[in-house]
Design a protein around this motif. Sequence first.
Motif, mmCIF file in Angstrom:
data_model
loop_
_atom_site.group_PDB
_atom_site.id
_atom_site.type_symbol
_atom_site.label_atom_id
_atom_site.label_comp_id
_atom_site.label_asym_id
_atom_site.label_seq_id
_atom_site.Cartn_x
_atom_site.Cartn_y
_atom_site.Cartn_z
ATOM 1 N N CYS A 69 -4.363 0.226 -1.324
ATOM 2 C CA CYS A 69 -4.841 1.322 -0.469
ATOM 3 C C CYS A 69 -3.858 2.487 -0.540
ATOM 4 O O CYS A 69 -2.648 2.285 -0.580
ATOM 5 N N TRP A 87 -7.410 6.329 2.690
ATOM 6 C CA TRP A 87 -7.398 6.686 4.101
ATOM 7 C C TRP A 87 -6.767 8.073 4.188
ATOM 8 O O TRP A 87 -5.970 8.442 3.335
ATOM 9 N N LEU A 122 -9.190 2.617 -2.464
ATOM 10 C CA LEU A 122 -9.388 2.601 -1.012
ATOM 11 C C LEU A 122 -8.515 3.711 -0.435
ATOM 12 O O LEU A 122 -7.291 3.633 -0.482
ATOM 13 N N CYS A 157 0.848 -1.206 0.000
ATOM 14 C CA CYS A 157 0.000 0.000 0.000
ATOM 15 C C CYS A 157 0.880 1.252 0.000
ATOM 16 O O CYS A 157 2.094 1.165 0.129
#
Length: 331
Positions: free
Chosen positions: A77, A101, A99, A49
């Motif tokens: 991610c 964050w 994805l 990621c």
Amino acid sequence: MAKPVCINDFEELAKKTLQKYAYDFYASGADDELTLKENCQAYKSMPICMAPVGVQAMANTMAERASAQAAQEAETCMVLSCFSSATIEDVAIAAPNVLRWLQMYMFTDPELTKSLIKRAEDNGYKAIVFTADAIIHGRRRRDLKNQSLLVPHLRFGNVVAPKASREDYALYVKSLIEQAINWKSFLWLKSVTKLPVLIKGILTAEDAISAVQHGVDGIIVSNHGGRQLDGVPATLDALPEVVKAVEGKVAVFVDGGIRHGTDVFKALALGARAVFIGRPVLWGLAYQGKQGVSDVLDILKEEFKIAMILAGCGRLSDIRPSLIAKETSYY
Ligand code: FNR
């Protein structure tokens, strides 16, 4: 017609040339085609990621938008730094299906902290990563020599800063970040969002246990890529004690120094759920924007796959500590 170079290209061409009933007969699966999709998806577990890295506009004008697009394509991610060049919203538009964050510091102004988290929630970010190891910046001699510490023209996408001289700007940025953080700060952060909150910057069993006791949703073993406190352990060395202390209660991730597929393999063997890469994304961005980042991810993924095959691992869950050995004589 361009020559097909992968199986999906062949399928695309077949779809165009075959009668619809013939293509569908070949391509279809039963019922909702769940198993059909899962068969392919199972090969796509991507345990590599993207770590949060601020001000990516120095590497490429598309900055975090390009990294996010590469992450989207690789189905992995991406953690967006709150000090990114592109805004929270722009990254969501550029890569709507990745994805995402958001990495956060605790700002001295709680309203600023809350407003960034709200913007992340409104734009489909799925978790907050609280960075605990950078309340002040490490003393980086190369930056000092280059006088490049927080170059004023490199504005942050999410935080509107006043126009100021280099010195005043550095002071302004410093004043943004709360230095007196503790577990109460973490609980406050958790209280202002419904998203899961991970902590990045844990290196010891003691802090890992406290994090779990305070309701953390995941831990990233990190030393900020060696940019903060010089002399702390390498993250790969800190990983086993954190994994042991956490007793499987939350996922443990790791970043720092991952440059080969075999590095990913070693980290997973020592108990990391996945790894995060920082600088390799910047090198890919600098080389060729989104395509360069895709190349970086492809190479790491390919190398990792080869490591798995040669170590006799058909699934991620086959990767276990007994498959690696460590030479300790240099201590
Ligand atoms: C970082 N890192 C970082 N971490 C974070 O939580 N917020 C941030 O804004 C940044 N910014 C940042 C800028 C640059 C230029 C670098 C190199 C790193 C740290 C990053 O998330 C990660 O912990 C390390 O980069 C991992 O090490 P490698 O992969 O770079 O060796």
